[in-house]
Design a protein around this motif. Sequence first.
Motif, PDB file in Angstrom:
ATOM      1  N   UNK A  99       0.967  -1.155  -0.171  1.00  0.00           N
ATOM      2  CA  UNK A  99       0.009  -0.114  -0.142  1.00  0.00           C
ATOM      3  C   UNK A  99       0.841   1.316   0.036  1.00  0.00           C
ATOM      4  N   UNK A 100       1.924   1.284   0.626  1.00  0.00           N
ATOM      5  CA  UNK A 100       2.592   2.661   0.772  1.00  0.00           C
ATOM      6  C   UNK A 100       3.379   3.043  -0.491  1.00  0.00           C
ATOM      7  N   UNK A 101       3.454   2.493  -1.497  1.00  0.00           N
ATOM      8  CA  UNK A 101       3.921   2.485  -2.753  1.00  0.00           C
ATOM      9  C   UNK A 101       5.546   2.758  -2.708  1.00  0.00           C
ATOM     10  N   UNK A 102       5.920   2.310  -1.741  1.00  0.00           N
ATOM     11  CA  UNK A 102       7.578   2.302  -1.360  1.00  0.00           C
ATOM     12  C   UNK A 102       7.967   0.991  -0.810  1.00  0.00           C
ATOM     13  N   UNK A 103       8.789   0.424  -0.849  1.00  0.00           N
ATOM     14  CA  UNK A 103       9.326  -0.891  -0.004  1.00  0.00           C
ATOM     15  C   UNK A 103       9.477  -0.279   1.248  1.00  0.00           C
ATOM     16  N   UNK A 104       9.126  -1.251   2.192  1.00  0.00           N
ATOM     17  CA  UNK A 104       9.144  -1.296   3.589  1.00  0.00           C
ATOM     18  C   UNK A 104      10.077  -2.452   4.253  1.00  0.00           C
ATOM     19  N   UNK A 105      10.536  -2.522   5.311  1.00  0.00           N
ATOM     20  CA  UNK A 105      11.639  -3.388   5.704  1.00  0.00           C
ATOM     21  C   UNK A 105      11.023  -4.765   6.044  1.00  0.00           C
ATOM     22  N   UNK A 106      11.965  -5.987   6.250  1.00  0.00           N
ATOM     23  CA  UNK A 106      11.381  -6.985   6.625  1.00  0.00           C
ATOM     24  C   UNK A 106      12.193  -7.604   7.704  1.00  0.00           C
ATOM     25  N   UNK A 107      11.649  -8.846   8.360  1.00  0.00           N
ATOM     26  CA  UNK A 107      12.482  -9.371   9.411  1.00  0.00           C
ATOM     27  C   UNK A 107      11.557 -10.219  10.077  1.00  0.00           C
ATOM     28  N   UNK A 108      11.797 -10.903  11.392  1.00  0.00           N
ATOM     29  CA  UNK A 108      11.117 -11.655  12.276  1.00  0.00           C
ATOM     30  C   UNK A 108      10.760 -11.105  13.315  1.00  0.00           C
ATOM     31  N   UNK A 109       9.530 -11.070  13.592  1.00  0.00           N
ATOM     32  CA  UNK A 109       8.810 -10.974  14.984  1.00  0.00           C
ATOM     33  C   UNK A 109       8.694 -12.170  15.657  1.00  0.00           C
ATOM     34  N   UNK A 110       9.694 -12.571  16.741  1.00  0.00           N
ATOM     35  CA  UNK A 110       9.617 -13.797  17.261  1.00  0.00           C
ATOM     36  C   UNK A 110       9.941 -14.849  16.373  1.00  0.00           C
ATOM     37  N   UNK A 111       8.964 -15.639  16.009  1.00  0.00           N
ATOM     38  CA  UNK A 111       9.250 -16.778  14.858  1.00  0.00           C
ATOM     39  C   UNK A 111       8.534 -16.348  13.577  1.00  0.00           C
ATOM     40  N   UNK A 112       7.661 -15.220  13.639  1.00  0.00           N
ATOM     41  CA  UNK A 112       6.931 -15.003  12.483  1.00  0.00           C
ATOM     42  C   UNK A 112       7.539 -13.985  11.580  1.00  0.00           C
ATOM     43  N   UNK A 113       7.527 -14.379  10.419  1.00  0.00           N
ATOM     44  CA  UNK A 113       8.267 -13.416   9.503  1.00  0.00           C
ATOM     45  C   UNK A 113       7.455 -12.386   8.922  1.00  0.00           C
ATOM     46  N   UNK A 114       7.851 -11.189   8.899  1.00  0.00           N
ATOM     47  CA  UNK A 114       7.167 -10.027   8.514  1.00  0.00           C
ATOM     48  C   UNK A 114       7.817  -9.364   7.331  1.00  0.00           C
ATOM     49  N   UNK A 115       7.095  -8.919   6.420  1.00  0.00           N
ATOM     50  CA  UNK A 115       7.593  -8.110   5.222  1.00  0.00           C
ATOM     51  C   UNK A 115       6.474  -6.869   5.037  1.00  0.00           C
ATOM     52  N   UNK A 116       6.783  -5.848   5.527  1.00  0.00           N
ATOM     53  CA  UNK A 116       5.846  -4.680   6.110  1.00  0.00           C
ATOM     54  C   UNK A 116       5.278  -4.212   4.800  1.00  0.00           C
ATOM     55  N   UNK A 117       6.386  -3.848   3.542  1.00  0.00           N
ATOM     56  CA  UNK A 117       5.673  -3.466   2.486  1.00  0.00           C
ATOM     57  C   UNK A 117       6.488  -3.754   1.246  1.00  0.00           C
ATOM     58  N   UNK A 118       5.831  -4.195   0.021  1.00  0.00           N
ATOM     59  CA  UNK A 118       6.453  -4.502  -1.274  1.00  0.00           C
ATOM     60  C   UNK A 118       6.212  -3.576  -2.319  1.00  0.00           C
ATOM     61  N   UNK A 119       5.584  -2.293  -1.906  1.00  0.00           N
ATOM     62  CA  UNK A 119       5.707  -1.289  -2.871  1.00  0.00           C
ATOM     63  C   UNK A 119       4.676  -1.646  -4.252  1.00  0.00           C
ATOM     64  N   UNK A 120       4.867  -0.843  -5.254  1.00  0.00           N
ATOM     65  CA  UNK A 120       4.248  -0.879  -6.572  1.00  0.00           C
ATOM     66  C   UNK A 120       4.968  -2.154  -7.220  1.00  0.00           C
ATOM     67  N   UNK A 121       4.128  -2.875  -8.119  1.00  0.00           N
ATOM     68  CA  UNK A 121       4.756  -3.995  -8.920  1.00  0.00           C
ATOM     69  C   UNK A 121       4.169  -3.747 -10.333  1.00  0.00           C
TER      70      UNK A 121
END
Length: 351
Positions: A264-286
């Motif tokens: 949604x943010x139209x730009x990339x946002x960061x990724x990583x692990x929240x405990x054992x859950x993998x999170x990629x906050x934003x993948x931008x436009x494709x």
Amino acid sequence: MRAAWVVLVALLAGCSSAPSPAPAGTAPSPGPSAGPTRSPSPSPSATPADLTLAFAGDVHFTERTRKLLDDPGSAVGPMADVLRAADLAVVNLESAVTTRGTPEPKEFHFRAPPSAYTALKAAGIDAVTIANNHALDYGRVGFADTLDGAAAAGMPAFGGGRTIDEAYAPMILPVRGVRVALLGFSQIHTLAEQWKAGPATSGIALAWDVDRAVAAVKAARERADLVIVFNHWGTETESCPNADQKSFARSLADAGADLIIGAHAHVLQGDGWLGRTYVAYGLGNFVWYVGSADTGVLRVQVRGRTATRAELVPAVVSPTGQPKPLTGPAATALTNRFAGLRKCTGLSSGA
């Protein structure tokens, strides 16, 4: 396509807020707000396979990208090779798929003809989230066409439906013997009250109803080997996740989500692990109608319930609106920029 799919919505007549009864030998729904699953609910697999998953951000076919549908087989461009190579590929369909309806009272309106689904399938995309702030751009008439078109094309669409139970229901897809549950939620304020699904009203699943979203994840957890949530959230043009994103991610992780993906943010946002859950906050436009931006396909290796490795296959939105792969120093630079975005996420570098 690699993910065979079954869509089977079980609703209790006259009581849309109650969960459907689970088949014999399966766990019951955790509560009335969880809603029914969209496929039978068999017991989770005993020995889940290792999977390669692929995710990309916002896709639509409007203005310059509308021309790409003249050749649906090549509409997504060369990054489709990365999507096709995965065991499961999922994107955000940022559009109503309709030729009807009346524009809603908002600034931007996106729609595409039914050939959009042909293009997505040709690109190796196995499922789309429709929990976003453009799915009802042409009202509930256009939204009905979006749902009907997805069913006719054999494209699993989740995060929205003809009732609130259907909108929040996990889409369960068998992928190489692994039962993968997909859920989608929108955390955008614009027209949220008007567009939300109701007991007898079509619409999208909202992140703002945290209790219902959490119950939906818990229901999926009981019926699937792997639970993936794809959110539409974040502040436009901001590369750091906001407080609402972080809070909702924590709620979903605590409920049993294994992967949380966002756009949604139209730009990339960061990724990583929240405990054992993998999170990629934003993948931008494709696949996008205006401008140029960093993008890519997020490729995630999963073993059992754990994301063991994640990498962004770097690309850029080109003048055609298609994502084009980056190579050499440009690819390295984007890879490094994406890794640097983790600093403001509060996420760790491993599970």
